[in-house]
Design a protein around this motif. Structure first.
Motif, short mmCIF file in Angstrom:
data_model
loop_
_atom_site.label_atom_id
_atom_site.label_comp_id
_atom_site.label_asym_id
_atom_site.label_seq_id
_atom_site.Cartn_x
_atom_site.Cartn_y
_atom_site.Cartn_z
N ASP A 6 -18.77 4.46 -50.87
CA ASP A 6 -19.27 3.46 -51.73
C ASP A 6 -18.71 2.02 -51.58
N LEU A 7 -17.62 1.98 -51.05
CA LEU A 7 -16.80 0.79 -50.79
C LEU A 7 -16.06 0.84 -49.25
N ILE A 8 -16.21 0.01 -48.31
CA ILE A 8 -15.14 -0.18 -47.39
C ILE A 8 -14.69 -1.59 -47.39
N THR A 9 -13.32 -1.82 -47.66
CA THR A 9 -12.64 -2.90 -47.47
C THR A 9 -11.98 -3.12 -46.03
N ARG A 53 -15.69 6.03 -54.09
CA ARG A 53 -14.95 6.75 -52.68
C ARG A 53 -14.75 5.41 -51.93
N ALA A 54 -13.50 5.12 -51.88
CA ALA A 54 -13.26 3.88 -50.87
C ALA A 54 -12.49 4.30 -49.57
N ALA A 55 -12.66 3.24 -48.71
CA ALA A 55 -11.99 3.42 -47.34
C ALA A 55 -11.51 2.18 -47.01
N GLN A 130 -22.77 2.70 -43.02
CA GLN A 130 -23.27 3.76 -44.02
C GLN A 130 -22.63 3.48 -45.24
N ALA A 131 -21.86 2.57 -45.53
CA ALA A 131 -21.32 2.37 -46.92
C ALA A 131 -22.42 1.67 -47.78
N GLY A 160 -27.39 -2.42 -41.80
CA GLY A 160 -27.29 -0.97 -42.54
C GLY A 160 -27.56 -0.93 -44.00
N GLY A 161 -27.79 -2.14 -44.58
CA GLY A 161 -28.53 -2.34 -45.96
C GLY A 161 -27.04 -2.34 -46.98
#
Length: 336
Positions: A6-9, A53-55, A130-131, A160-161
């Motif tokens: 959902d989110l990559i910071t 779902r975070a990375a 892909q996030a 990637g949008g």
């Protein structure tokens, strides 16, 4: 394991050592509590606690502090497998005294910081494209190679949008010239969908004259920055962002949109113990709302609620609220 998030910071991380002696002068502190911190890390933890779902894409040194950060992130269910170790560097540290509600003598240990060594290859090794959303940070623009890596991440996210969020995140002592911060921010904004910052950070992003900034003390990272906030908001919107979110503390937040609308989201009245981490909690709640398909008002109110909860505590990532807690808090205050 799925590489869809959902989110990559992306950006800085640290061990945060908070004084356990609240109200004590710094020389009288007898012990510290150990936590994890750094704005992108805080936002990732906040988002994870809300159910996203975070990375986190950061970097650590080959040291025990790096091990501490990675292990704590795993406990928070934040994906850590994209965090490289950078030999020859050090994981960052922050040491804070606590004199509530607004005095926090703070020292950053960021010489040879591992996260500043994030590279384009590190971005390529992370599924940015892909996030659903990617959150970038102004601090990462201060030095190479993280500056180029941040610009590259924005390019990858847009291709990637993904929705690109930028936390303006201005730390004056990280820049050789505070005006250089604005140069980099203005260059990045055309690849950003939503920028989030305080009035001071907005003025910093348009800073032209050195005399318009006053750094009161080398250990205070929120300097006084003079400027026409409304004019600077318009100027930043002119760089192409869909929305500019202005955090106004107890007054809540305003969302300025390209079509000229201003969405005001009032804050929640609480007794403030510490303002540390409130802005990152706001960002986590706001991004959560947007990823749920909420409108600007409800997303900003969600952010305000997360920030309001955190200001009643002393700390950042370890004190971010969970979803049920936030929704109960909002309900107790009369709802959205």
């Amino acid at each position: 394991m799925s590489t869809h998030y959902d989110l990559i910071t992306m950006g800085r991380s640290s061990i945060d050592l908070y004084s356990n002696d609240v109200g004590a002068a710094f020389p009288d502190i007898t012990s510290f509590g150990a936590y994890i911190g750094g704005s992108p890390l805080n936002i990732a933890v906040g988002a994870s606690r809300l159910g996203l779902r975070a990375a986190l894409l950061t970097a650590v040194g080959v040291d025990k502090i790096g091990e501490f950060i990675v292990e704590r992130l795993k406990r928070e269910k934040v994906e850590t497998r994209f965090i490289p170790q950078k030999p020859g560097t050090r994981t960052s540290a922050v040491v804070l005294g606590i004199e509530p509600p607004d005095k926090f003598p703070i020292t950053f240990y960021r010489e040879n910081a591992a996260d500043i060594q994030l590279s384009i290859d590190d971005v390529l090794n992370t599924p940015i494209g892909q996030a659903r959303a990617v959150q970038l940070s102004g601090v990462a623009l201060a030095k190479e190679p993280s500056r180029s890596a941040t610009f590259f991440a924005a390019e990858q996210a847009k291709a990637g949008g993904a929705t690109v969020f930028l936390d303006l995140d201005f730390r004056a002592d990280g820049w050789h010239d505070p005006r250089a911060y604005g140069v980099q921010i203005r260059a990045l904004l055309p690849m950003v969908d939503v920028a989030i910052g305080t009035e001071e950070e907005i003025n910093a992003a348009m800073l032209r004259r050195a005399e318009d900034i006053t750094i009161r003390h080398s250990q205070i990272t929120a300097p006084e920055i003079r400027g026409d906030v409304e004019a600077n908001i318009r100027a930043l919107l002119g760089r192409g962002v869909e929305a500019l979110v202005v955090k106004r503390g107890a007054r809540g937040a305003d969302v300025y949109l390209q079509d000229g609308r201003i969405v005001n989201a009032p804050g929640f009245k609480v007794e403030v113990l510490s303002v540390l981490g409130a802005g990152d909690a706001f960002a986590a709640g706001f991004i959560y709302g947007r990823l749920q398909g909420w409108d600007w008002y409800h997303s900003a109110r969600m952010g305000n609620a997360c920030g309001a909860i955190v200001v009643t505590r002393i700390g950042c990532a370890d004190f971010m609220p969970y979803l049920d807690e936030v929704l109960a808090f909002i309900e107790s205050k009369g709802g959205f």
